[in-house]
Motif scaffolding. Structure first.
Motif, PDB file in Angstrom:
ATOM      1  N   ARG A   1      12.295   1.902  -5.707  1.00 32.79           N
ATOM      2  CA  ARG A   1      11.684   0.791  -4.981  1.00 32.79           C
ATOM      3  C   ARG A   1      12.752  -0.123  -4.381  1.00 32.79           C
ATOM      4  O   ARG A   1      12.566  -0.687  -3.290  1.00 32.79           O
ATOM      5  N   ASP A   2      13.863  -0.260  -5.080  1.00 34.85           N
ATOM      6  CA  ASP A   2      14.954  -1.081  -4.538  1.00 34.85           C
ATOM      7  C   ASP A   2      15.495  -0.504  -3.234  1.00 34.85           C
ATOM      8  O   ASP A   2      15.932  -1.250  -2.348  1.00 34.85           O
ATOM      9  N   ASP A   3      15.483   0.843  -3.117  1.00 38.33           N
ATOM     10  CA  ASP A   3      15.930   1.476  -1.872  1.00 38.33           C
ATOM     11  C   ASP A   3      14.973   1.136  -0.734  1.00 38.33           C
ATOM     12  O   ASP A   3      15.401   0.872   0.399  1.00 38.33           O
TER      13      ASP A   3
ATOM     14  N   LYS B   1       0.820  -1.208   0.000  1.00 36.85           N
ATOM     15  CA  LYS B   1       0.000   0.000   0.000  1.00 36.85           C
ATOM     16  C   LYS B   1       0.856   1.261   0.000  1.00 36.85           C
ATOM     17  O   LYS B   1       0.391   2.334   0.373  1.00 36.85           O
ATOM     18  N   ALA B   2       2.109   1.107  -0.391  1.00 29.81           N
ATOM     19  CA  ALA B   2       3.038   2.235  -0.376  1.00 29.81           C
ATOM     20  C   ALA B   2       3.487   2.589  -1.781  1.00 29.81           C
ATOM     21  O   ALA B   2       3.743   1.700  -2.608  1.00 29.81           O
TER      22      ALA B   2
ATOM     23  N   LYS C   1       9.547  12.947  -6.352  1.00 26.30           N
ATOM     24  CA  LYS C   1      10.596  13.868  -5.947  1.00 26.30           C
ATOM     25  C   LYS C   1      11.470  13.314  -4.814  1.00 26.30           C
ATOM     26  O   LYS C   1      12.430  13.971  -4.405  1.00 26.30           O
ATOM     27  N   ALA C   2      11.129  12.151  -4.305  1.00 23.37           N
ATOM     28  CA  ALA C   2      11.877  11.577  -3.190  1.00 23.37           C
ATOM     29  C   ALA C   2      13.294  11.225  -3.622  1.00 23.37           C
ATOM     30  O   ALA C   2      13.508  10.648  -4.696  1.00 23.37           O
ATOM     31  N   VAL C   3      14.268  11.570  -2.773  1.00 23.14           N
ATOM     32  CA  VAL C   3      15.667  11.274  -3.069  1.00 23.14           C
ATOM     33  C   VAL C   3      16.303  10.574  -1.876  1.00 23.14           C
ATOM     34  O   VAL C   3      15.777  10.600  -0.763  1.00 23.14           O
ATOM     35  N   VAL C   4      17.455   9.955  -2.139  1.00 21.53           N
ATOM     36  CA  VAL C   4      18.203   9.275  -1.092  1.00 21.53           C
ATOM     37  C   VAL C   4      19.677   9.648  -1.244  1.00 21.53           C
ATOM     38  O   VAL C   4      20.166   9.826  -2.369  1.00 21.53           O
TER      39      VAL C   4
END
Length: 570
Positions: free
Chosen positions: A215-217, A194-195, A200-203
Motif C-alpha cells: 500500500r505504501d507503494d 475502492k482499490a 501477487k503484485a510486485v514492484v
C-alpha cells in the motif's frame, strides 16, 4: 515512368522469404507476369495470406533504439525511393497496419467521438492493482476493474492536471481517424478507497529486485499525481488488447518471423507519414517502444496486427515542466548545441523565443512559429528520414480532411474543465493544420481523383479544394495510347481547360488502355507543371482509373524538399 505495383513487390518479397511454391496472387500465370496492370488493380487491401502463427515475442533494446536513432539515423541520407506499399493509384491499401478512414470516407461526429472504442467503458467501482506501469513518462499501473477486465491506468502528473489523460484521449481518436490501429481508451476515475492490491503484485526496487507491491507503494505513486478535491484521481484507462503480445515493431527493416511483413518499414508510406501527422499533433515520442505487435486471428487467418500505441506525447504533454525544445530539436542535436556554446548562449534557437500561451492541461503547444518542415521528434526514425514529397502530400490531404468542426469535436472529448484550454488546443490544431495544408499541398502537382467518361476528363485540385490556393488555374491533358504489356506509349493529342473538366480528344480508342499526362498552371507554383500521369482501362462501356504516378520512382535529395528538410538545422 513506371509505377512499382504493389503486387509485383509482394511477389518478389514472398519469393525471397518463403518457398518458391508459395506466392501471393498465384492465379497470375506467366502469360500475365509482364503486365503493368492486372484485372483487380488498384487493390484496396494489402494481401496478407500467410499464416503468421510462428511469430514470437521480441523486445528490442530501448537504449539501442535511442542511440541508433540519434547518432546513425540522424545522419541517414534519404534513398529518395518511392514508398513500396502503395497500390497502382498512389494510395495506401488497407492492411494490418492501416485502415483508410478520414479523407477516404465521411466520418460522422459520433464515430469520431467513439474512435477505436468498441467495448464498454471500465467499471471504476472497484480496482485490483496487478503491477506497476513499466514504461512511459507518466505514472500508472495495470489493474482489473469491477467487471474483471484488465486495464492500463495512467494518471496526470501534478503540474499538468487533465493534461496527460486528455492528450491520450484526444490523440488516440485523431490517430484512429487518420487510419492507425489504436488501443481502446477511456477517461475514468480511480478512487484509492475502492482499490485493493493483488497478493501477487510486485514492484521493481532501485536494486533491481522485485518485491511485493505494498500500500505504501501505491501511496508513493499517488503523491506524485494530480488529485481531485474529493480525493479521487482522473485516469485514462487503456483496454488490454486481445491476442498474443509480440513486443514492438521497428521503423526500418521487416519482422523476420512474420511472412506477411514484406515491405521494409522505412518504405511504408503510413510510417513515413508520421513525420507530418507527428508535426501536426507534436507527437514527439516516436520510438520503437511506443508501438506494439499483436498476434490475432481475424477472418480465420492468424496475422500480426500492428498498433501505434501511447500517442499521449502530444500537445506539449511530453515536455517536462521546464523543457521547451521538444518539437524543435532532437534529444541531442550537435549543431544547435555548438551554436549556443560558441555564441555564449546568445545564438538563440526558435524554441527559446516562442511566445507560448500555456495551460496546465495543454502545455507548450503553439501554431504561430510552427513549420512542419522543421519539426523534430525526440529522435529520428529511418521512416521519418525517408519521407518524400508525395508521401507528405498524401499525409497532408488527410490532415486537411479534418474540418474545424471535427477538430473541435475531438478536442471536446478531452473533457477539460477550463473552456479556454479546450479552445486554445483546438485553435492551435487548426493553425498547424492550415500550415501543413499550405506547404505540402502546393509543393507538388496537386491534381487528384481523375475521372474519365466518354466526353470529358474531370479532375480535382487538392490545394484549391483545401482553400490554400485560389484561381485562376488552368489544366492541360496530353493524351496517349498505352500498351499494358510493353509499356510503350503513342501520343494522341492535347486538350486544355480553364476549369477542372478537360475535353477528351477525338479518336480516343474504344478499348484497351490510355494514359494522360496532367498538368496545372497557377502563378507561383512552377512544380504544378510537372505532370501527373493517369492510366485508364476500358471496362465495358466506361473507363476505370488503374494507375497514377505523381513523382518518379526515385528522387535525388534536391528533387524532394521533404527529404532534404530532414537535415534542416536551426
Amino acid at each position: 515512368m513506371r509505377i512499382p505495383a504493389i503486387r509485383s513487390q509482394v511477389h518478389r518479397a514472398a519469393a525471397a522469404a518463403a518457398t518458391a511454391s508459395i506466392l501471393l496472387f498465384a492465379a497470375h500465370e506467366a502469360t500475365t507476369q509482364t503486365q503493368r496492370f492486372y484485372p483487380d488493380d488498384p487493390i484496396a487491401r494489402e494481401p496478407e495470406s500467410q499464416d503468421a502463427s510462428v511469430a514470437a515475442p521480441y523486445d528490442p533494446s530501448q537504449i539501442y533504439d535511442l542511440t541508433f536513432n540519434l547518432f546513425v539515423n540522424a545522419k541517414h541520407v534519404p534513398s529518395g525511393e518511392r514508398a513500396r506499399n502503395i497500390n497502382t493509384i498512389d494510395e495506401v491499401p488497407d492492411s494490418s497496419w492501416f485502415t483508410n478512414r478520414v479523407g477516404a470516407r465521411a466520418l460522422a461526429a459520433d464515430e469520431l467521438v467513439r474512435g477505436p472504442n468498441v467495448g464498454a467503458a471500465p467499471d471504476p467501482s472497484k480496482w485490483v492493482i496487478l503491477r506497476e506501469k513499466s514504461a512511459g513518462a507518466h505514472p500508472g499501473f495495470t489493474a482489473v476493474d469491477a467487471k474483471g477486465e484488465t486495464w492500463f491506468l495512467e494518471f496526470d502528473p501534478t503540474p499538468f492536471p487533465e493534461g496527460a489523460t486528455g492528450a491520450v484521449q484526444i490523440a488516440t481518436k485523431i490517430f484512429w481517424a487518420l487510419g492507425y490501429n489504436q488501443v481502446e481508451s477511456y477517461l475514468t476515475t480511480f478512487d484509492p478507497k475502492k482499490a485493493t492490491i493483488d497478493p501477487k503484485a510486485v514492484v521493481r526496487r532501485p536494486s533491481g529486485d522485485r518485491t511485493r507491491f505494498e500500500r505504501d507503494d501505491l501511496n508513493a505513486i499517488l503523491e506524485t499525481v494530480a488529485r481531485r478535491a474529493d480525493g479521487t484521481y482522473r485516469v485514462i484507462a487503456g483496454r488490454l488488447l486481445p491476442g498474443k503480445i509480440l513486443g514492438n515493431f521497428t521503423y526500418a527493416g521487416t519482422r523476420p518471423d512474420d511472412p506477411n511483413d514484406v515491405f521494409p518499414h522505412e518504405h511504408r508510406r503510413e510510417l513515413r507519414a508520421l513525420r507530418v501527422f507527428g508535426a501536426w499533433t507534436n507527437l514527439t515520442d516516436l520510438k520503437v517502444h511506443n508501438s506494439l505487435d499483436v498476434l490475432v486471428t481475424e477472418n480465420g487467418k492468424t496475422i500480426v496486427k500492428h498498433y501505434l500505441q501511447d500517442v499521449g506525447s502530444t500537445f506539449g504533454m511530453n515536455n517536462e515542466l521546464h523543457e521547451w525544445d521538444l518539437g524543435y530539436e532532437y534529444f541531442y542535436q550537435g549543431d544547435a548545441s555548438l551554436k549556443r556554446l560558441y555564441t555564449l548562449g546568445f545564438g538563440l534557437s526558435t524554441w527559446q523565443t516562442v511566445d507560448y500561451k500555456e495551460y496546465p492541461s495543454v502545455g507548450k503547444f503553439e501554431g504561430v512559429e510552427f513549420d512542419p518542415r522543421k519539426w523534430h521528434p525526440q529522435t529520428p526514425t529511418k521512416a521519418y528520414m525517408e519521407l518524400r514529397d508525395d508521401d507528405a502530400f498524401w499525409a497532408a490531404r488527410r490532415v486537411a480532411a479534418f474540418s474545424d468542426e471535427m477538430i473541435r469535436t475531438l478536442v471536446h472529448t478531452g473533457q477539460f474543465s477550463d473552456p479556454a484550454a479546450e479552445k486554445h488546443l483546438a485553435d492551435v490544431l487548426i493553425q498547424r493544420r492550415d500550415k501543413i495544408k499550405s506547404i505540402y499541398l502546393t509543393q507538388v502537382n496537386p491534381i487528384v481523383n481523375p475521372r474519365l467518361d466518354g466526353a470529358a476528363l474531370t479532375v480535382e485540385n487538392a490545394a484549391v479544394s483545401a482553400g490554400v490556393v485560389k484561381g485562376p488555374v488552368s489544366y492541360t491533358a496530353s493524351w496517349m495510347r498505352f500498351d499494358n504489356v510493353t509499356g510503350a506509349t503513342a501520343p494522341l493529342s492535347e486538350t486544355k481547360s480553364t476549369t477542372t473538366t478537360v475535353a477528351v480528344p477525338a479518336g480516343l480508342p474504344a478499348t484497351g488502355f490510355i494514359a494522360a499526362d496532367l498538368t496545372a498552371e497557377s502563378d507561383g507554383h512552377p512544380s504544378w507543371k510537372k505532370p501527373v500521369r493517369a492510366f485508364f482501362r476500358r471496362d465495358g462501356s466506361s473507363w476505370k482509373l488503374v494507375g497514377l504516378e505523381r513523382l518518379p520512382p526515385r528522387l535525388t535529395p534536391d528533387q524532394s524538399p521533404a527529404a532534404t528538410g530532414t537535415r534542416a538545422t536551426r
